[in-house]
Design an enzyme around this catalytic site. Structure first.
Site, PDB file in Angstrom:
ATOM      1  N   ARG A 104       0.850  -1.190   0.000  1.00 49.06           N
ATOM      2  CA  ARG A 104       0.000   0.000   0.000  1.00 49.06           C
ATOM      3  C   ARG A 104       0.882   1.235   0.000  1.00 49.06           C
ATOM      4  O   ARG A 104       1.765   1.349   0.839  1.00 49.06           O
ATOM      5  CB  ARG A 104      -0.813   0.070   1.306  1.00 49.06           C
ATOM      6  CG  ARG A 104      -2.020  -0.724   1.341  1.00 49.06           C
ATOM      7  CD  ARG A 104      -3.002  -0.280   2.405  1.00 49.06           C
ATOM      8  NE  ARG A 104      -2.502   0.250   3.664  1.00 49.06           N
ATOM      9  CZ  ARG A 104      -3.285   0.717   4.609  1.00 49.06           C
ATOM     10  NH1 ARG A 104      -4.591   0.746   4.432  1.00 49.06           N
ATOM     11  NH2 ARG A 104      -2.796   1.171   5.733  1.00 49.06           N
ATOM     12  N   THR A 108      -1.263   7.514  -0.449  1.00 51.23           N
ATOM     13  CA  THR A 108      -2.560   7.426  -1.139  1.00 51.23           C
ATOM     14  C   THR A 108      -3.387   6.230  -0.671  1.00 51.23           C
ATOM     15  O   THR A 108      -4.584   6.149  -0.960  1.00 51.23           O
ATOM     16  CB  THR A 108      -2.354   7.261  -2.656  1.00 51.23           C
ATOM     17  OG1 THR A 108      -1.695   6.002  -2.876  1.00 51.23           O
ATOM     18  CG2 THR A 108      -1.487   8.376  -3.229  1.00 51.23           C
ATOM     19  N   ASP A 200       0.680  -2.355  12.299  1.00 49.40           N
ATOM     20  CA  ASP A 200       1.143  -2.809  10.980  1.00 49.40           C
ATOM     21  C   ASP A 200       1.520  -4.286  11.073  1.00 49.40           C
ATOM     22  O   ASP A 200       2.530  -4.644  11.686  1.00 49.40           O
ATOM     23  CB  ASP A 200       2.346  -1.964  10.544  1.00 49.40           C
ATOM     24  CG  ASP A 200       2.764  -2.287   9.115  1.00 49.40           C
ATOM     25  OD1 ASP A 200       2.979  -3.475   8.809  1.00 49.40           O
ATOM     26  OD2 ASP A 200       2.853  -1.353   8.308  1.00 49.40           O
ATOM     27  N   ASP A 203       5.080  -5.381   9.769  1.00 47.15           N
ATOM     28  CA  ASP A 203       6.166  -4.936  10.658  1.00 47.15           C
ATOM     29  C   ASP A 203       6.190  -5.747  11.944  1.00 47.15           C
ATOM     30  O   ASP A 203       7.253  -6.101  12.454  1.00 47.15           O
ATOM     31  CB  ASP A 203       6.021  -3.450  10.979  1.00 47.15           C
ATOM     32  CG  ASP A 203       6.440  -2.568   9.806  1.00 47.15           C
ATOM     33  OD1 ASP A 203       7.119  -3.083   8.892  1.00 47.15           O
ATOM     34  OD2 ASP A 203       6.078  -1.383   9.802  1.00 47.15           O
TER      35      ASP A 203
END
Ligand code: PRP
Ligand code: URA
Length: 209
Positions: A104, A108, A200, A203
């Site tokens: 991603r 945006t 995330d 991560d």
């Protein structure tokens, strides 16, 4: 319309709480993602078709059940989906594994495809697409577009945490795809993260950032 099912078994809810906690380290995060996926796979596989086989037990001949029909492909969306592959393979060890690379754009939130490698007979397989997070839905939609372009027709999407926005978008774009989640959270924040979510996923799985 495909189904949207939240798999809220107590064991799944308990384990999800462990990985949502920001103090959960990489090792435990990885192990528990794997455990939750196995628990989910048990139910995701519930409608796999069976056929009769003739066997002999030590006592008598019998007609018994064995899996038939479509073979399975597990397709993780890179990177974070990798953390869910082994959890499914524990129950369906003969499944083939395809990979779809997707990231991603952090500004945006648009997904970008960077890698696709699938089993050659993907059109004949029951496909389980796995990714821990269904946020805007952009990555899942694009991954399923890529699969359909290559002939896949029988697709299920399995995630851990979903947002209402992503569920709606994925169901609109791919109404034939069943969606399984361990949780449906509240909303997306302005950065496109699921709230409360787990942060995330990539991560946290790989110890990056
Ligand atoms: C995360 C996650 C999904 C995607 C979900 O991946 O693993 O693939 O975001 O967001 P969306 O529904 O809004 O598309 P990310 O792009 O962070 O890549 P990574 O797995 O490599 O960390
Ligand atoms: N991707 C993640 O890893 N986490 C989110 O909350 C949203 C997208």
């Amino acid at each position: 319309m495909g189904k949207f099912q939240v798999m809220d078994h107590p064991l799944i809810q308990h384990k999800l709480t462990i990985i949502r906690n920001k103090n959960c380290g990489t090792k435990v995060f990885r192990e528990v993602v794997d455990e939750i996926t196995t628990l989910m796979a048990y139910d995701v596989a519930r409608d796999m078709p069976l056929e009769d086989v003739e066997i002999e037990t030590p006592i008598a001949k019998m007609t018994a059940k064995t899996l038939s029909g479509k073979k399975v492909a597990v397709v993780p969306i890179l990177r974070a989906g990798i953390g869910m592959v082994d959890g499914i393979l524990k129950l369906i060890p003969a499944a083939k594994v395809g990979h779809i690379g997707m990231y991603r754009d952090e500004e945006t939130l648009e997904p970008h495809e960077y890698f696709v490698k699938l089993p050659a007979d993907i059109e004949q397989r029951q496909v389980f697409v796995v990714d821990p997070m269904l946020a805007t839905g952009g990555s899942a939609i694009m991954a399923i577009d890529a699969l359909k372009k290559r002939g896949a027709t029988n697709i299920k999407f399995v995630c851990l945490v979903s947002a209402p926005e992503g569920v709606k978008a994925l169901r609109e774009k791919h109404p034939d795809v069943d969606i399984y989640a361990a949780a449906l959270d509240d909303h997306l924040n302005e950065d496109g993260y699921i709230v409360p979510g787990l942060g995330d996923a990539g991560d946290r799985l790989f110890g990056t950032k």
